[in-house]
Design an enzyme around this catalytic site. Structure first.
Site, PDB file in Angstrom:
ATOM      1  N   LYS A  10      -2.161   9.957  -1.392  1.00 13.02           N
ATOM      2  CA  LYS A  10      -1.411   9.417  -2.531  1.00 13.02           C
ATOM      3  C   LYS A  10      -2.356   9.003  -3.643  1.00 13.02           C
ATOM      4  O   LYS A  10      -2.128   9.312  -4.817  1.00 13.02           O
ATOM      5  CB  LYS A  10      -0.581   8.209  -2.079  1.00 13.02           C
ATOM      6  CG  LYS A  10       0.150   7.495  -3.229  1.00 13.02           C
ATOM      7  CD  LYS A  10       1.026   6.380  -2.702  1.00 13.02           C
ATOM      8  CE  LYS A  10       0.245   5.142  -2.324  1.00 13.02           C
ATOM      9  NZ  LYS A  10      -0.093   4.305  -3.492  1.00 13.02           N
ATOM     10  N   ASP A 303      -5.026  -1.799   2.611  1.00 15.03           N
ATOM     11  CA  ASP A 303      -3.789  -1.064   2.871  1.00 15.03           C
ATOM     12  C   ASP A 303      -3.596  -0.791   4.357  1.00 15.03           C
ATOM     13  O   ASP A 303      -2.479  -0.484   4.792  1.00 15.03           O
ATOM     14  CB  ASP A 303      -3.783   0.263   2.099  1.00 15.03           C
ATOM     15  CG  ASP A 303      -3.270   0.106   0.680  1.00 15.03           C
ATOM     16  OD1 ASP A 303      -2.745  -0.978   0.342  1.00 15.03           O
ATOM     17  OD2 ASP A 303      -3.391   1.071  -0.106  1.00 15.03           O
ATOM     18  N   LYS A 330       1.618  -6.588  -3.015  1.00 17.82           N
ATOM     19  CA  LYS A 330       1.880  -5.155  -2.863  1.00 17.82           C
ATOM     20  C   LYS A 330       3.398  -4.939  -2.986  1.00 17.82           C
ATOM     21  O   LYS A 330       4.092  -5.686  -3.668  1.00 17.82           O
ATOM     22  CB  LYS A 330       1.344  -4.667  -1.517  1.00 17.82           C
ATOM     23  CG  LYS A 330      -0.165  -4.794  -1.376  1.00 17.82           C
ATOM     24  CD  LYS A 330      -0.900  -3.763  -2.216  1.00 17.82           C
ATOM     25  CE  LYS A 330      -2.385  -3.752  -1.928  1.00 17.82           C
ATOM     26  NZ  LYS A 330      -3.095  -2.671  -2.654  1.00 17.82           N
ATOM     27  N   ARG A 376       4.689   0.865   4.262  1.00 20.44           N
ATOM     28  CA  ARG A 376       3.606   0.595   5.209  1.00 20.44           C
ATOM     29  C   ARG A 376       4.061  -0.332   6.347  1.00 20.44           C
ATOM     30  O   ARG A 376       3.515  -0.259   7.450  1.00 20.44           O
ATOM     31  CB  ARG A 376       2.391   0.028   4.485  1.00 20.44           C
ATOM     32  CG  ARG A 376       1.840   0.998   3.446  1.00 20.44           C
ATOM     33  CD  ARG A 376       0.341   0.953   3.310  1.00 20.44           C
ATOM     34  NE  ARG A 376      -0.103   1.884   2.268  1.00 20.44           N
ATOM     35  CZ  ARG A 376      -0.272   3.178   2.453  1.00 20.44           C
ATOM     36  NH1 ARG A 376      -0.047   3.705   3.656  1.00 20.44           N
ATOM     37  NH2 ARG A 376      -0.661   3.959   1.459  1.00 20.44           N
ATOM     38  N   LYS A 401       8.384   6.992   0.006  1.00 23.94           N
ATOM     39  CA  LYS A 401       7.408   6.651  -1.033  1.00 23.94           C
ATOM     40  C   LYS A 401       6.117   7.440  -0.871  1.00 23.94           C
ATOM     41  O   LYS A 401       5.529   7.893  -1.860  1.00 23.94           O
ATOM     42  CB  LYS A 401       7.122   5.149  -0.990  1.00 23.94           C
ATOM     43  CG  LYS A 401       6.116   4.655  -2.030  1.00 23.94           C
ATOM     44  CD  LYS A 401       5.962   3.145  -1.942  1.00 23.94           C
ATOM     45  CE  LYS A 401       4.883   2.653  -2.896  1.00 23.94           C
ATOM     46  NZ  LYS A 401       5.257   2.782  -4.307  1.00 23.94           N
TER      47      LYS A 401
END
Length: 417
Positions: A10, A303, A330, A376, A401
């Site tokens: 990404k 992340d 986030k 996530r 996403k």
């Protein structure tokens, strides 16, 4: 051994789209990520008047070094932070009036450090509602360049947007950074800018606390650019292989020359007891049947914090993750979201402003994971679900996403372990 092909990065796809749009000539991107975020970025470029032709496995972008091909546009950035932060900087280098808006989730995320910096460079812009947040209107008249100071302690994306803007300015750009999170993402930016012909130097301050990036006004040159697999997405498969006794997984395309810092997640798994092998072509993780507790600073690979948090209950000792305050801004407050869901599973968890500590335990279902619309959170707790029957998700589809096919791919993968 299971070999799995991970979709394109990404982060790399977003940067490549910006650089291709700004370059002289037509760029071909190989293996770009097909997801809501990357599609949203491509649609944003189209709205700004850039020609983007998408084929299976390859996207072709006709660059416009002078800026957007229209004098006025409305751009909807969806949930994409890279779209919402990079495209206003790209538009500022052109001429016209460009309005940006985003989803309610993205509207909540901070934009202020970037828009403050753009104003320092003479860009005229206005926030439609809350200062420092979308919606945003950019009244573009080109950017002369110059020097500015930036605090990138909340997100490295502010610095990345300004760095990529630098070659498009008339006189170049000197950016002094006082704080920086997720530094490996900046290294991705610099490497990719150089691949498109940019010239950047870095000088560290004598105080050891600042650094200055100097970007020359070179413009960019089109090229053919291959997108490597997403290292953050790979973390779920690596974690699963470390968790399940006898399991092994190899991700081709991520090796010693990978751009993405999140590949360092496998070093965390190695410290926990997994076997890790990295070659120039691939990375392999094997279970040893045990996971050790540890204390780890994840500032540069934040992340993957939810991945480790979801794996942590199965360790033989406490897992403490530190220096991840930026995960609170986030898609959701990931520290609190991880703690909330682990507690739902009966796990003992403590949190602080920038840390989380998870103590060993046996997660118990059935439990519906509160995803807070965050891809996530879903993909991380899919790892927990490998050893915890009855886990479901209140919004499983939010994985679109970054990885729309995650659920069937992960299901096939787990059956092969």
């Amino acid at each position: 051994m299971t070999v799995i092909d991970i979709p394109g990065s990404k982060s790399v796809t977003a940067r490549a789209l910006f650089l291709a749009a700004a370059a002289e000539g037509t760029t071909t991107l190989l293996r770009p990520l097909h997801s809501d975020d990357s599609e949203g970025f491509a649609e944003g470029l189209k709205a700004l008047g850039y020609a983007v032709r998408q084929e299976p496995g390859a996207w072709h972008i006709e660059g416009r070094p002078a800026g957007p091909g229209v004098a006025e546009a409305d751009v909807y950035c969806r949930d994409g932070a890279t779209t919402a932060r990079f495209l206003p900087a790209l538009a500022a280098a052109g001429h016209g009036t460009f309005r940006f808006d985003a989803s309610a989730q993205m509207r909540r995320r901070p934009l202020g450090p970037l828009t403050t910096a753009l104003r320092e460079l003479g860009v005229r812009l206005t926030h439609g509602e809350q200062e420092g947040h979308h919606p945003l209107t950019v009244h573009a008249a080109g950017v002369k360049g110059g020097a500015l100071t930036l605090d990138a302690g909340l997100s490295s994306q502010y610095l990345t947007a300004l760095l990529m803007l630098g070659p498009l300015t008339a006189e170049g750009l000197d950016i002094t950074v006082t704080d920086l999170v997720s530094e490996p993402y900046v290294e991705i930016t610099l490497a990719m800018m150089r691949a498109f012909g940019a010239e950047i130097t870095r000088a560290d301050g004598a105080d050891g606390r600042t650094r200055t990036y100097s970007v020359a006004p070179t413009g960019y040159r089109a090229c053919t650019y291959a997108i490597e697999p997403d290292a953050s997405t790979s973390s779920y498969f690596f974690a699963a292989a470390a968790l399940v006794p006898g399991a092994e997984v190899t991700v081709p395309g991520l090796g010693t020359g990978a751009l993405q810092g999140d590949l360092a997640f496998v070093d965390v798994l190695r410290r926990m007891g997994a076997e890790v092998e990295i070659t120039d072509r691939a990375t392999t993780v094997r279970s040893t049947g045990r996971l050790n507790g540890l204390t780890v600073n994840m500032r540069d690979i934040s992340d993957t914090m939810p991945t480790l948090a979801a794996l942590a209950p199965f360790a033989e000792g406490p897992v403490r993750i530190e220096d991840v305050a930026n995960t609170r801004v986030k898609e959701c407050d990931r520290l609190d979201a991880c703690a909330e869901n682990l507690r739902r599973l009966g796990i003992d968890v403590a949190t602080g402003p920038d840390w989380i500590e998870i103590r060993p335990g046996t997660p118990a279902g059935p439990v519906e994971i509160a995803t807070h619309g965050d891809h996530r959170i879903v993909m991380s707790f899919a790892v927990t679900a490998l050893r915890t029957p009855g886990i479901t998700f209140d919004d499983p589809g939010c994985v679109r996403k970054t990885f729309p096919d995650f659920h069937p791919v992960f299901a096939r993968f787990s059956q092969a372990l």
